[in-house]
Design a protein around this motif. Structure first.
Motif, PDB file in Angstrom:
ATOM      1  N   GLU A 184       0.916  -1.090   0.038  1.00 11.47           N
ATOM      2  CA  GLU A 184      -0.013  -0.063   0.055  1.00 11.47           C
ATOM      3  C   GLU A 184       0.879   1.245   0.051  1.00 11.47           C
ATOM      4  O   GLU A 184       1.457   1.432   0.898  1.00 11.47           O
ATOM      5  CB  GLU A 184      -0.692  -0.080   1.277  1.00 11.47           C
ATOM      6  N   LEU A 185       0.871   1.893  -1.047  1.00  6.69           N
ATOM      7  CA  LEU A 185       1.693   3.193  -1.095  1.00  6.69           C
ATOM      8  C   LEU A 185       1.551   4.396  -0.715  1.00  6.69           C
ATOM      9  O   LEU A 185       0.182   4.849  -1.057  1.00  6.69           O
ATOM     10  CB  LEU A 185       2.520   3.134  -2.732  1.00  6.69           C
ATOM     11  N   SER A 186       2.062   4.932   0.096  1.00  2.00           N
ATOM     12  CA  SER A 186       1.675   6.454   0.583  1.00  2.00           C
ATOM     13  C   SER A 186       3.146   7.126   0.969  1.00  2.00           C
ATOM     14  O   SER A 186       3.975   6.524   1.297  1.00  2.00           O
ATOM     15  CB  SER A 186       0.634   6.320   1.580  1.00  2.00           C
ATOM     16  N   PRO A 187       3.063   8.285   1.161  1.00  2.00           N
ATOM     17  CA  PRO A 187       4.241   8.893   1.398  1.00  2.00           C
ATOM     18  C   PRO A 187       4.937   8.486   3.011  1.00  2.00           C
ATOM     19  O   PRO A 187       4.005   8.440   3.901  1.00  2.00           O
ATOM     20  CB  PRO A 187       3.854  10.512   1.412  1.00  2.00           C
ATOM     21  N   VAL A 188       6.149   8.320   2.920  1.00 12.87           N
ATOM     22  CA  VAL A 188       6.691   7.917   4.127  1.00 12.87           C
ATOM     23  C   VAL A 188       7.837   8.701   4.440  1.00 12.87           C
ATOM     24  O   VAL A 188       8.444   9.173   3.867  1.00 12.87           O
ATOM     25  CB  VAL A 188       7.181   6.361   3.974  1.00 12.87           C
ATOM     26  N   HIS A 189       7.809   9.210   5.706  1.00 19.51           N
ATOM     27  CA  HIS A 189       8.853  10.020   6.176  1.00 19.51           C
ATOM     28  C   HIS A 189       9.957   9.309   6.429  1.00 19.51           C
ATOM     29  O   HIS A 189      10.073   8.534   7.597  1.00 19.51           O
ATOM     30  CB  HIS A 189       8.505  11.079   7.478  1.00 19.51           C
ATOM     31  N   LEU A 190      11.064   9.459   5.749  1.00 21.52           N
ATOM     32  CA  LEU A 190      12.243   8.510   5.769  1.00 21.52           C
ATOM     33  C   LEU A 190      12.934   8.598   7.241  1.00 21.52           C
ATOM     34  O   LEU A 190      13.453   7.772   7.868  1.00 21.52           O
ATOM     35  CB  LEU A 190      13.106   8.813   4.649  1.00 21.52           C
ATOM     36  N   HIS A 191      13.188   9.924   7.747  1.00 32.14           N
ATOM     37  CA  HIS A 191      13.912  10.230   8.984  1.00 32.14           C
ATOM     38  C   HIS A 191      13.067   9.405  10.052  1.00 32.14           C
ATOM     39  O   HIS A 191      13.750   8.882  11.064  1.00 32.14           O
ATOM     40  CB  HIS A 191      13.781  11.690   9.315  1.00 32.14           C
ATOM     41  N   THR A 192      11.773   9.561  10.146  1.00 30.43           N
ATOM     42  CA  THR A 192      11.148   8.883  11.296  1.00 30.43           C
ATOM     43  C   THR A 192      11.533   7.429  11.115  1.00 30.43           C
ATOM     44  O   THR A 192      11.691   6.610  12.081  1.00 30.43           O
ATOM     45  CB  THR A 192       9.447   9.257  10.984  1.00 30.43           C
ATOM     46  N   LEU A 193      11.238   6.887   9.880  1.00 28.93           N
ATOM     47  CA  LEU A 193      11.247   5.271   9.795  1.00 28.93           C
ATOM     48  C   LEU A 193      12.790   4.944  10.121  1.00 28.93           C
ATOM     49  O   LEU A 193      13.005   3.930  10.923  1.00 28.93           O
ATOM     50  CB  LEU A 193      11.187   4.923   8.349  1.00 28.93           C
ATOM     51  N   LEU A 194      13.743   5.655   9.616  1.00 28.56           N
ATOM     52  CA  LEU A 194      15.053   4.946   9.935  1.00 28.56           C
ATOM     53  C   LEU A 194      15.546   5.415  11.449  1.00 28.56           C
ATOM     54  O   LEU A 194      16.465   4.501  12.032  1.00 28.56           O
ATOM     55  CB  LEU A 194      15.909   5.717   8.889  1.00 28.56           C
ATOM     56  N   ALA A 195      15.197   6.366  12.028  1.00 32.30           N
ATOM     57  CA  ALA A 195      15.417   6.742  13.377  1.00 32.30           C
ATOM     58  C   ALA A 195      14.835   5.703  14.465  1.00 32.30           C
ATOM     59  O   ALA A 195      15.300   5.348  15.151  1.00 32.30           O
ATOM     60  CB  ALA A 195      14.915   8.071  13.621  1.00 32.30           C
ATOM     61  N   GLU A 196      13.764   5.259  13.856  1.00 31.36           N
ATOM     62  CA  GLU A 196      12.984   4.130  14.635  1.00 31.36           C
ATOM     63  C   GLU A 196      13.959   2.724  14.702  1.00 31.36           C
ATOM     64  O   GLU A 196      14.142   2.063  15.637  1.00 31.36           O
ATOM     65  CB  GLU A 196      11.774   3.591  14.073  1.00 31.36           C
ATOM     66  N   ILE A 197      14.332   2.560  13.487  1.00 35.08           N
ATOM     67  CA  ILE A 197      15.287   1.441  13.352  1.00 35.08           C
ATOM     68  C   ILE A 197      16.251   1.578  14.194  1.00 35.08           C
ATOM     69  O   ILE A 197      16.897   0.560  14.710  1.00 35.08           O
ATOM     70  CB  ILE A 197      15.348   1.007  11.905  1.00 35.08           C
ATOM     71  N   GLU A 245      30.046  -0.333  13.271  1.00 36.96           N
ATOM     72  CA  GLU A 245      29.465   1.040  12.952  1.00 36.96           C
ATOM     73  C   GLU A 245      28.506   0.634  11.878  1.00 36.96           C
ATOM     74  O   GLU A 245      28.861   0.022  10.882  1.00 36.96           O
ATOM     75  CB  GLU A 245      30.571   1.913  12.674  1.00 36.96           C
ATOM     76  N   ILE A 246      27.206   1.100  12.083  1.00 42.62           N
ATOM     77  CA  ILE A 246      26.345   1.144  10.799  1.00 42.62           C
ATOM     78  C   ILE A 246      25.813   2.425  10.512  1.00 42.62           C
ATOM     79  O   ILE A 246      25.455   3.502  11.556  1.00 42.62           O
ATOM     80  CB  ILE A 246      25.047   0.263  11.171  1.00 42.62           C
ATOM     81  N   ARG A 247      25.828   2.852   9.194  1.00 44.64           N
ATOM     82  CA  ARG A 247      25.414   4.305   8.902  1.00 44.64           C
ATOM     83  C   ARG A 247      24.077   4.145   7.943  1.00 44.64           C
ATOM     84  O   ARG A 247      24.116   3.346   7.161  1.00 44.64           O
ATOM     85  CB  ARG A 247      26.592   5.045   8.146  1.00 44.64           C
ATOM     86  N   LEU A 248      23.203   4.725   8.296  1.00 47.58           N
ATOM     87  CA  LEU A 248      22.065   4.779   7.390  1.00 47.58           C
ATOM     88  C   LEU A 248      22.100   6.003   6.468  1.00 47.58           C
ATOM     89  O   LEU A 248      21.784   7.213   7.436  1.00 47.58           O
ATOM     90  CB  LEU A 248      20.878   4.774   8.226  1.00 47.58           C
ATOM     91  N   VAL A 249      22.126   6.358   5.427  1.00 47.29           N
ATOM     92  CA  VAL A 249      22.428   7.359   4.591  1.00 47.29           C
ATOM     93  C   VAL A 249      21.279   7.406   3.768  1.00 47.29           C
ATOM     94  O   VAL A 249      21.068   6.437   2.902  1.00 47.29           O
ATOM     95  CB  VAL A 249      23.810   7.389   4.232  1.00 47.29           C
ATOM     96  N   ALA A 250      20.574   8.579   3.395  1.00 50.38           N
ATOM     97  CA  ALA A 250      19.552   8.776   2.293  1.00 50.38           C
ATOM     98  C   ALA A 250      20.040  10.019   1.567  1.00 50.38           C
ATOM     99  O   ALA A 250      20.552  10.965   2.147  1.00 50.38           O
ATOM    100  CB  ALA A 250      18.276   9.005   2.871  1.00 50.38           C
ATOM    101  N   ARG A 251      19.920   9.829   0.198  1.00 49.91           N
ATOM    102  CA  ARG A 251      20.109  10.911  -0.908  1.00 49.91           C
ATOM    103  C   ARG A 251      19.008  11.203  -1.580  1.00 49.91           C
ATOM    104  O   ARG A 251      18.497  10.099  -2.309  1.00 49.91           O
ATOM    105  CB  ARG A 251      21.442  10.305  -1.524  1.00 49.91           C
TER     106      ARG A 251
END
Ligand code: ADP
Length: 260
Positions: free
Chosen positions: A104-117, A166-172
């Motif tokens: 089900e596609l809808s706009p997802v706020h990436l920062h929130t999602l990745l901060a949760e993880i 160390e793990i980095r979650l990077v979005a461009r």
């Protein structure tokens, strides 16, 4: 899966060939569906006994006086049971991808999602490990938030299993698309394995990866989910330096506030 060919008028050889091909495609489709249904039913049925076994084992471990050896045996039953539970769960997930995987596609706020993880997995990080976030605040992708959570959680958990500290979650932001990278400084993957990593049941080192509790299905599920989003996923890695898993997704415009 290939689409049916358009039927041709008349009785010539080409028309006959098209009909024959379409007949074959229909039978392929049918056998594909049977296989998928079987996989779904089998994994679903297996869940009940596995849950019962695990329940009773943990009861015995908690409640009964045990010799050292008995305890050790029960711990093994528990560990193998947990592994089976994961495998069955993964199979069930995978069977959903058999043509009917729905996102089900809808706009997802990436920062929130990745901060949760980062928060979830940061807590369980073996001593001293860190998860860093490099994600712009105002970036949205078109996605299914539960499924995307599964994708990135899987990648982060894989990095932890590969001894990363160390793990980095990077979005461009690439305008039309967004690329999200999960970078780790773990043990890396030898080049000959890279083309197979997203295949079902593929493991780099069977004995070692079994020990770490993997089913070899994680990344094939990741791939199915990402492709259901119309995205792609790929990996770069170097032994001794670490790995980078990248996911490309469609960018979404910021969600408009709901009008009341
Ligand atoms: P599993 O469900 O068993 O974790 P996956 O499909 O997720 O299996 O991964 C397949 C294999 O790829 C793993 O067994 C592991 O050896 C390797 N792998 C996955 N991610 C990484 C990583 N970040 N670093 C090193 N190896 C990895």
């Amino acid at each position: 899966r290939p689409a049916k060919l358009p039927e041709l008028e008349g009785n010539n050889e080409v028309a006959a060939l098209v009909r024959a091909l379409n007949g074959m495609l229909a039978r392929l489709e049918e056998s594909w569906e049977t296989q998928t249904r079987f996989l779904a039913d089998a994994s679903h049925e297996l869940r009940t006994p596995v849950t019962a076994i695990l329940g009773h084992v943990s009861y015995l471990l908690r409640r009964t006086p045990l010799t050292e050896q008995q305890r050790e045996s029960l711990e093994i039953v528990r560990r193998e049971g947990e592994r089976m539970k994961k495998l069955v769960g993964d199979l069930l997930e995978l069977s959903k991808t058999g043509g009917t995987w729905r996102v089900e596609l809808s706009p997802v706020h990436l920062h929130t999602l990745l901060a949760e993880i980062a928060e979830e997995y940061g807590q369980s990080f073996p001593q001293g490990g860190r998860i860093q976030l490099e994600v712009p605040e105002d970036l949205w992708v078109l996605g299914d938030v539960e499924r995307l959570h599964q994708v990135f959680a899987n990648m982060v958990s894989n990095a932890q299993k590969a001894q990363a500290s160390e793990i980095r979650l990077v979005a461009r932001d690439l305008q039309e698309r967004v690329v999200i990278r999960v970078e780790d400084n773990g043990e890396g993957i030898p080049p000959e394995h890279l083309p197979h990593l997203f295949e079902r049941f593929y493991r780099v080192d069977k004995a070692r990866d079994r020990e770490r509790g993997g089913s070899g299905l994680g990344l094939s599920i990741v791939k199915a989910i990402v492709e259901a989003h119309g995205g792609s996923v790929w990996v770069e890695s170097e032994v001794g330096r670490g790995s980078v898993f990248s996911v490309s997704l469609r960018r979404a415009e910021k969600q408009l506030p709901t009008l009341v």
